[in-house]
Design a protein around this motif. Structure first.
Motif, PDB file in Angstrom:
ATOM      1  N   VAL A  66      28.760 -39.708  45.576  1.00  0.00           N
ATOM      2  CA  VAL A  66      27.641 -39.002  46.183  1.00  0.00           C
ATOM      3  C   VAL A  66      28.166 -37.910  47.098  1.00  0.00           C
ATOM      4  CG1 VAL A  66      25.574 -39.256  47.606  1.00  0.00           C
ATOM      5  CG2 VAL A  66      26.267 -41.115  46.098  1.00  0.00           C
ATOM      6  N   GLY A  67      27.643 -36.706  46.900  1.00  0.00           N
ATOM      7  CA  GLY A  67      27.938 -35.593  47.785  1.00  0.00           C
ATOM      8  C   GLY A  67      26.728 -35.316  48.656  1.00  0.00           C
ATOM      9  N   GLU A  68      26.702 -34.140  49.270  1.00  0.00           N
ATOM     10  CA  GLU A  68      25.554 -33.808  50.119  1.00  0.00           C
ATOM     11  C   GLU A  68      24.281 -33.596  49.323  1.00  0.00           C
ATOM     12  OE1 GLU A  68      25.893 -30.933  53.217  1.00  0.00           O
ATOM     13  OE2 GLU A  68      28.007 -31.413  53.532  1.00  0.00           O
ATOM     14  N   LYS A  69      24.412 -33.019  48.117  1.00  0.00           N
ATOM     15  CA  LYS A  69      23.222 -32.704  47.335  1.00  0.00           C
ATOM     16  C   LYS A  69      23.258 -33.249  45.918  1.00  0.00           C
ATOM     17  CE  LYS A  69      22.349 -28.516  49.936  1.00  0.00           C
ATOM     18  NZ  LYS A  69      22.147 -27.089  49.925  1.00  0.00           N
ATOM     19  N   GLU A  70      24.399 -33.778  45.482  1.00  0.00           N
ATOM     20  CA  GLU A  70      24.538 -34.222  44.102  1.00  0.00           C
ATOM     21  C   GLU A  70      25.131 -35.627  44.036  1.00  0.00           C
ATOM     22  OE1 GLU A  70      25.327 -30.011  41.814  1.00  0.00           O
ATOM     23  OE2 GLU A  70      27.071 -31.173  42.442  1.00  0.00           O
ATOM     24  N   ALA A  71      24.883 -36.276  42.896  1.00  0.00           N
ATOM     25  CA  ALA A  71      25.432 -37.615  42.672  1.00  0.00           C
ATOM     26  C   ALA A  71      25.840 -37.762  41.213  1.00  0.00           C
ATOM     27  CB  ALA A  71      24.405 -38.677  43.021  1.00  0.00           C
ATOM     28  N   ALA A  72      26.900 -38.526  41.001  1.00  0.00           N
ATOM     29  CA  ALA A  72      27.342 -38.901  39.656  1.00  0.00           C
ATOM     30  C   ALA A  72      27.362 -40.426  39.616  1.00  0.00           C
ATOM     31  CB  ALA A  72      28.722 -38.337  39.366  1.00  0.00           C
ATOM     32  N   ILE A  73      26.861 -40.987  38.530  1.00  0.00           N
ATOM     33  CA  ILE A  73      26.679 -42.432  38.424  1.00  0.00           C
ATOM     34  C   ILE A  73      27.428 -42.955  37.197  1.00  0.00           C
ATOM     35  CG2 ILE A  73      24.941 -44.277  38.330  1.00  0.00           C
ATOM     36  CD1 ILE A  73      24.487 -42.246  40.649  1.00  0.00           C
ATOM     37  N   ASP A  74      28.098 -44.089  37.355  1.00  0.00           N
ATOM     38  CA  ASP A  74      28.691 -44.828  36.248  1.00  0.00           C
ATOM     39  C   ASP A  74      28.052 -46.213  36.226  1.00  0.00           C
ATOM     40  OD1 ASP A  74      31.147 -43.470  34.889  1.00  0.00           O
ATOM     41  OD2 ASP A  74      31.327 -42.972  37.018  1.00  0.00           O
ATOM     42  N   LEU A  75      27.498 -46.602  35.074  1.00  0.00           N
ATOM     43  CA  LEU A  75      26.839 -47.893  34.933  1.00  0.00           C
ATOM     44  C   LEU A  75      27.567 -48.725  33.895  1.00  0.00           C
ATOM     45  CD1 LEU A  75      23.250 -46.485  34.779  1.00  0.00           C
ATOM     46  CD2 LEU A  75      24.079 -47.981  36.563  1.00  0.00           C
ATOM     47  N   TYR A  76      27.801 -49.980  34.219  1.00  0.00           N
ATOM     48  CA  TYR A  76      28.454 -50.928  33.325  1.00  0.00           C
ATOM     49  C   TYR A  76      27.407 -51.963  32.941  1.00  0.00           C
ATOM     50  CZ  TYR A  76      32.529 -48.550  35.084  1.00  0.00           C
ATOM     51  OH  TYR A  76      33.446 -47.572  35.408  1.00  0.00           O
ATOM     52  N   ILE A  77      26.930 -51.871  31.680  1.00  0.00           N
ATOM     53  CA  ILE A  77      25.793 -52.700  31.279  1.00  0.00           C
ATOM     54  C   ILE A  77      26.115 -53.577  30.075  1.00  0.00           C
ATOM     55  CG2 ILE A  77      24.139 -51.028  32.180  1.00  0.00           C
ATOM     56  CD1 ILE A  77      23.510 -50.198  29.324  1.00  0.00           C
ATOM     57  N   PRO A  86      22.967 -46.342  21.162  1.00  0.00           N
ATOM     58  CA  PRO A  86      22.782 -44.964  21.652  1.00  0.00           C
ATOM     59  C   PRO A  86      21.385 -44.704  22.218  1.00  0.00           C
ATOM     60  CG  PRO A  86      23.940 -44.943  19.550  1.00  0.00           C
ATOM     61  CD  PRO A  86      23.461 -46.352  19.777  1.00  0.00           C
ATOM     62  N   ASP A  87      20.366 -45.305  21.605  1.00  0.00           N
ATOM     63  CA  ASP A  87      18.994 -45.123  22.102  1.00  0.00           C
ATOM     64  C   ASP A  87      18.810 -45.768  23.471  1.00  0.00           C
ATOM     65  OD1 ASP A  87      18.464 -43.837  19.724  1.00  0.00           O
ATOM     66  OD2 ASP A  87      17.405 -45.542  18.819  1.00  0.00           O
ATOM     67  N   ILE A  88      19.331 -46.983  23.627  1.00  0.00           N
ATOM     68  CA  ILE A  88      19.231 -47.689  24.908  1.00  0.00           C
ATOM     69  C   ILE A  88      19.970 -46.905  25.988  1.00  0.00           C
ATOM     70  CG2 ILE A  88      19.839 -49.808  26.171  1.00  0.00           C
ATOM     71  CD1 ILE A  88      17.587 -50.133  24.065  1.00  0.00           C
ATOM     72  N   VAL A 108      21.101 -35.455  40.295  1.00  0.00           N
ATOM     73  CA  VAL A 108      22.025 -36.297  39.531  1.00  0.00           C
ATOM     74  C   VAL A 108      22.652 -35.431  38.443  1.00  0.00           C
ATOM     75  CG1 VAL A 108      22.258 -38.335  38.080  1.00  0.00           C
ATOM     76  CG2 VAL A 108      20.709 -38.367  40.039  1.00  0.00           C
ATOM     77  N   VAL A 109      23.968 -35.223  38.567  1.00  0.00           N
ATOM     78  CA  VAL A 109      24.665 -34.338  37.623  1.00  0.00           C
ATOM     79  C   VAL A 109      25.141 -35.078  36.380  1.00  0.00           C
ATOM     80  CG1 VAL A 109      25.338 -32.620  39.333  1.00  0.00           C
ATOM     81  CG2 VAL A 109      26.842 -34.558  38.902  1.00  0.00           C
ATOM     82  N   GLU A 110      25.411 -36.374  36.492  1.00  0.00           N
ATOM     83  CA  GLU A 110      25.771 -37.137  35.304  1.00  0.00           C
ATOM     84  C   GLU A 110      25.511 -38.622  35.518  1.00  0.00           C
ATOM     85  OE1 GLU A 110      30.597 -37.707  35.872  1.00  0.00           O
ATOM     86  OE2 GLU A 110      29.873 -36.050  34.652  1.00  0.00           O
ATOM     87  N   VAL A 111      25.150 -39.267  34.401  1.00  0.00           N
ATOM     88  CA  VAL A 111      24.986 -40.714  34.373  1.00  0.00           C
ATOM     89  C   VAL A 111      25.798 -41.202  33.180  1.00  0.00           C
ATOM     90  CG1 VAL A 111      23.374 -42.645  34.148  1.00  0.00           C
ATOM     91  CG2 VAL A 111      22.652 -40.570  35.342  1.00  0.00           C
ATOM     92  N   ASN A 112      26.928 -41.839  33.457  1.00  0.00           N
ATOM     93  CA  ASN A 112      27.811 -42.329  32.410  1.00  0.00           C
ATOM     94  C   ASN A 112      27.528 -43.804  32.167  1.00  0.00           C
ATOM     95  OD1 ASN A 112      29.309 -39.825  32.251  1.00  0.00           O
ATOM     96  ND2 ASN A 112      30.145 -40.396  34.232  1.00  0.00           N
ATOM     97  N   ILE A 113      27.368 -44.154  30.893  1.00  0.00           N
ATOM     98  CA  ILE A 113      27.054 -45.522  30.509  1.00  0.00           C
ATOM     99  C   ILE A 113      28.289 -46.151  29.859  1.00  0.00           C
ATOM    100  CG2 ILE A 113      25.531 -47.004  29.154  1.00  0.00           C
ATOM    101  CD1 ILE A 113      24.066 -45.368  31.304  1.00  0.00           C
ATOM    102  N   HIS A 114      28.657 -47.327  30.339  1.00  0.00           N
ATOM    103  CA  HIS A 114      29.773 -48.088  29.778  1.00  0.00           C
ATOM    104  C   HIS A 114      29.206 -49.409  29.272  1.00  0.00           C
ATOM    105  CE1 HIS A 114      32.574 -45.320  31.835  1.00  0.00           C
ATOM    106  NE2 HIS A 114      31.671 -45.353  32.798  1.00  0.00           N
ATOM    107  N   ILE A 115      29.192 -49.581  27.948  1.00  0.00           N
ATOM    108  CA  ILE A 115      28.676 -50.814  27.368  1.00  0.00           C
ATOM    109  C   ILE A 115      29.793 -51.854  27.441  1.00  0.00           C
ATOM    110  CG2 ILE A 115      27.638 -51.894  25.339  1.00  0.00           C
ATOM    111  CD1 ILE A 115      25.981 -49.556  26.521  1.00  0.00           C
ATOM    112  N   GLN A 116      29.535 -52.935  28.173  1.00  0.00           N
ATOM    113  CA  GLN A 116      30.555 -53.951  28.420  1.00  0.00           C
ATOM    114  C   GLN A 116      30.393 -55.194  27.558  1.00  0.00           C
ATOM    115  OE1 GLN A 116      33.214 -53.704  30.811  1.00  0.00           O
ATOM    116  NE2 GLN A 116      32.622 -51.589  30.574  1.00  0.00           N
ATOM    117  N   GLY A 117      29.247 -55.323  26.912  1.00  0.00           N
ATOM    118  CA  GLY A 117      29.053 -56.508  26.093  1.00  0.00           C
ATOM    119  C   GLY A 117      27.670 -56.551  25.476  1.00  0.00           C
ATOM    120  N   VAL A 118      27.449 -57.608  24.705  1.00  0.00           N
ATOM    121  CA  VAL A 118      26.171 -57.831  24.042  1.00  0.00           C
ATOM    122  C   VAL A 118      25.657 -59.198  24.488  1.00  0.00           C
ATOM    123  CG1 VAL A 118      24.995 -58.127  21.826  1.00  0.00           C
ATOM    124  CG2 VAL A 118      26.849 -56.465  22.041  1.00  0.00           C
TER     125      VAL A 118
END
Length: 134
Positions: A66-77, A86-88, A108-118
């Motif tokens: 998180v910066g002053e005006k922007e954020a980048a997110i990484d999610l491990y789902i 890909p749709d999810i 929010v400049v990017e939201v990166n998705i990391h699929i960790q399992g089923v």
């Protein structure tokens, strides 16, 4: 200023607003789990097995910058079995971006998705009264 907070200055000079990184993580985690097809968040790989987390700690499985005006997110789902990943992932990206921007005012400049399992649905067991001994 603490490294785990962001500061947004008010234009009317009343003061400043500080939002903790932890708050941004919780918003992202909740927004991700709202999407149908997401089984849960992952704390990461522990011994090769993704540990699925309940709703008690929604900040786990989320990394933010998180910066002053922007954020980048990484999610491990963890996704549910028999969904199109890909749709999810796209729906999670859109929901998380919308929620964070609406609640915090950050871009929010990017939201990166990391699929960790089923995740698999728990086995459905018949009720005792449905089982008849012959």
């Amino acid at each position: 200023m603490d490294e785990n907070t962001i500061e947004k200055s008010s234009q009317n000079e009343i003061g400043s607003i500080r939002i903790s990184d932890e708050v941004v993580k919780v918003i992202a985690g909740l927004a991700a789990t709202e999407v149908t097809g997401v089984a849960g968040m992952s704390a990461g790989l522990v011994g090769g097995i993704a540990e699925m987390l309940g709703k008690k700690n929604m900040a786990k499985g989320v990394k933010v910058e998180v910066g002053e005006k922007e954020a980048a997110i990484d999610l491990y789902i963890i996704v549910e079995y028999n969904v199109r990943i890909p749709d999810i992932a796209l729906r999670v990206q859109e929901n998380v971006k919308k929620a964070i921007e609406a609640m915090t005012g950050l871009n929010v400049v990017e939201v990166n998705i990391h699929i960790q399992g089923v995740g698999f649905a728990p086995e459905v067991r018949p009720k005792e009264e449905d089982i008849r001994v012959k």
